[in-house]
Design an enzyme around this catalytic site. Sequence first.
Site, PDB file in Angstrom:
ATOM      1  N   HIS A   1      -7.395   0.860  -6.286  1.00  0.00           N
ATOM      2  CA  HIS A   1      -7.632   0.036  -5.087  1.00  0.00           C
ATOM      3  C   HIS A   1      -8.359  -1.230  -5.559  1.00  0.00           C
ATOM      4  O   HIS A   1      -9.533  -1.462  -5.249  1.00  0.00           O
ATOM      5  CB  HIS A   1      -8.473   0.828  -4.082  1.00  0.00           C
ATOM      6  CG  HIS A   1      -8.437   0.269  -2.689  1.00  0.00           C
ATOM      7  ND1 HIS A   1      -7.684  -0.835  -2.335  1.00  0.00           N
ATOM      8  CD2 HIS A   1      -9.080   0.668  -1.546  1.00  0.00           C
ATOM      9  CE1 HIS A   1      -7.850  -1.087  -1.054  1.00  0.00           C
ATOM     10  NE2 HIS A   1      -8.690  -0.200  -0.556  1.00  0.00           N
TER      11      HIS A   1
ATOM     12  N   ARG B   1     -13.649  -8.344   1.866  1.00  0.00           N
ATOM     13  CA  ARG B   1     -12.212  -8.145   1.596  1.00  0.00           C
ATOM     14  C   ARG B   1     -11.462  -9.435   1.949  1.00  0.00           C
ATOM     15  O   ARG B   1     -10.579  -9.874   1.212  1.00  0.00           O
ATOM     16  CB  ARG B   1     -11.656  -6.990   2.450  1.00  0.00           C
ATOM     17  CG  ARG B   1     -12.182  -5.614   2.097  1.00  0.00           C
ATOM     18  CD  ARG B   1     -11.673  -5.145   0.752  1.00  0.00           C
ATOM     19  NE  ARG B   1     -10.231  -5.118   0.680  1.00  0.00           N
ATOM     20  CZ  ARG B   1      -9.455  -4.126   1.123  1.00  0.00           C
ATOM     21  NH1 ARG B   1     -10.002  -3.059   1.649  1.00  0.00           N
ATOM     22  NH2 ARG B   1      -8.130  -4.181   0.992  1.00  0.00           N
TER      23      ARG B   1
ATOM     24  N   CYS C   1     -16.210   2.017   0.618  1.00  0.00           N
ATOM     25  CA  CYS C   1     -15.091   1.149   0.996  1.00  0.00           C
ATOM     26  C   CYS C   1     -14.728   1.266   2.467  1.00  0.00           C
ATOM     27  O   CYS C   1     -14.078   0.382   3.015  1.00  0.00           O
ATOM     28  CB  CYS C   1     -13.881   1.459   0.120  1.00  0.00           C
ATOM     29  SG  CYS C   1     -13.255   3.141   0.295  1.00  0.00           S
TER      30      CYS C   1
ATOM     31  N   ASP D   1     -16.965   7.494  -1.728  1.00  0.00           N
ATOM     32  CA  ASP D   1     -15.712   7.356  -0.984  1.00  0.00           C
ATOM     33  C   ASP D   1     -15.486   8.681  -0.261  1.00  0.00           C
ATOM     34  O   ASP D   1     -16.188   9.663  -0.534  1.00  0.00           O
ATOM     35  CB  ASP D   1     -14.580   7.061  -2.006  1.00  0.00           C
ATOM     36  CG  ASP D   1     -13.235   6.749  -1.360  1.00  0.00           C
ATOM     37  OD1 ASP D   1     -13.188   6.531  -0.134  1.00  0.00           O
ATOM     38  OD2 ASP D   1     -12.226   6.727  -2.089  1.00  0.00           O
TER      39      ASP D   1
ATOM     40  N   ARG E   1       0.886  -1.180   0.000  1.00  0.00           N
ATOM     41  CA  ARG E   1       0.000   0.000   0.000  1.00  0.00           C
ATOM     42  C   ARG E   1       0.917   1.221   0.000  1.00  0.00           C
ATOM     43  O   ARG E   1       1.726   1.407   0.920  1.00  0.00           O
ATOM     44  CB  ARG E   1      -0.910   0.016   1.232  1.00  0.00           C
ATOM     45  CG  ARG E   1      -1.576   1.370   1.437  1.00  0.00           C
ATOM     46  CD  ARG E   1      -2.660   1.367   2.475  1.00  0.00           C
ATOM     47  NE  ARG E   1      -3.851   0.723   1.958  1.00  0.00           N
ATOM     48  CZ  ARG E   1      -5.071   0.867   2.496  1.00  0.00           C
ATOM     49  NH1 ARG E   1      -5.245   1.608   3.576  1.00  0.00           N
ATOM     50  NH2 ARG E   1      -6.113   0.261   1.954  1.00  0.00           N
TER      51      ARG E   1
ATOM     52  N   GLN F   1     -10.230  -3.784  -3.061  1.00  0.00           N
ATOM     53  CA  GLN F   1     -11.514  -3.315  -2.541  1.00  0.00           C
ATOM     54  C   GLN F   1     -12.618  -3.535  -3.573  1.00  0.00           C
ATOM     55  O   GLN F   1     -13.713  -4.003  -3.245  1.00  0.00           O
ATOM     56  CB  GLN F   1     -11.421  -1.827  -2.186  1.00  0.00           C
ATOM     57  CG  GLN F   1     -12.729  -1.254  -1.675  1.00  0.00           C
ATOM     58  CD  GLN F   1     -13.112  -1.798  -0.317  1.00  0.00           C
ATOM     59  OE1 GLN F   1     -12.317  -1.762   0.614  1.00  0.00           O
ATOM     60  NE2 GLN F   1     -14.332  -2.308  -0.173  1.00  0.00           N
TER      61      GLN F   1
END
Length: 306
Positions: free
Chosen positions: A133, A289, A261, A221, A106, A136
Amino acid sequence: MTLPIRHFRSLLDCSADELNYLVERGITLKAWRNAGKTHQPLVGKVMTMIFEKSSTRTRISFEAGMAQLGGHAIFISPEASQLSRGEPLEDTAKVVSRMTDIVMIRTYGQDIVERFAEHSKVPVINGLTNLHHPCQVLADIMTFVEQRGSIAGKTVLWLGDGYNMCHSFMHAAKQFGFHLRVCTPEGYEPDAKTQQECAGSFSLHREPLAAAEGVDLVVTDVWTSMGCEHETTERNEKFRPYQVNHAVMAKAASDALFMHCLPAHRGEEVSAEVIDGEQSVVWEEAENRLHAQKALIEFLLLGKQA
Ligand code: CP
Ligand code: NVA
């Protein structure tokens, strides 16, 4: 048999068939876990997890996922490693991939994941960059499929920042065959290269209520992503009309789902009544996830399972 090294830098690293396989496999692994069945094909395998940004879900899901598959995961951060003391990324990639079997990273630039993968002898998974991402969104598609069946042919609204999550949803639209309406304030449209990659699978919008008309899924988001904190005041002002609230959900199809998310900011990008309401599937998304990434790790290390 040695498998060719496969990375997961974005959703475009897999074919549409492979992504559909991962969704189905995630659903199977979830059912097995819920039934108490042990599935440990990765005994002795180790994942290195490199976090240059904060995380709750990503760290826990990868670490728990490796343990449940019979393996182990190691957490490193720049401060706790030689990365913050100037050791080149390329050298780190060479060393880490000689000692462990798979890497999750990440970080900030997508180029960091690309460079790491170039110098790694083992699969590299993108655990979030400024651009994408993919883990996700894989979990999000799994969540839709579980709740509503295939997402192919559906219409999805992205409301908010044209940033990493939006870009991976654009890739998903192309790969899973749905249409994505991307509704952003001026100046926050998605990245140009991602727009080229996904031409024909998305449309750009400015007016939230019009864009929400009849959609099957509404996704948003945070307004201020990690690394953009210095822009918070300006963003709060520009994004204010782009909140997912009752008025937006009322325009969507009556059985539309809401996804985020997480982490979420109630009263900013989403109202409390929506995120805590009946159309919201955010807790399933978060749990998925774990299952989707277990399917991904298994696929990257062992290939498709019969
Ligand atoms: N959604 C997500 O990636 O959460 P974390 O930042 O907590 O990992
Ligand atoms: N867009 C957000 C996603 C967090 C999971 C960020 O990059 O901070």
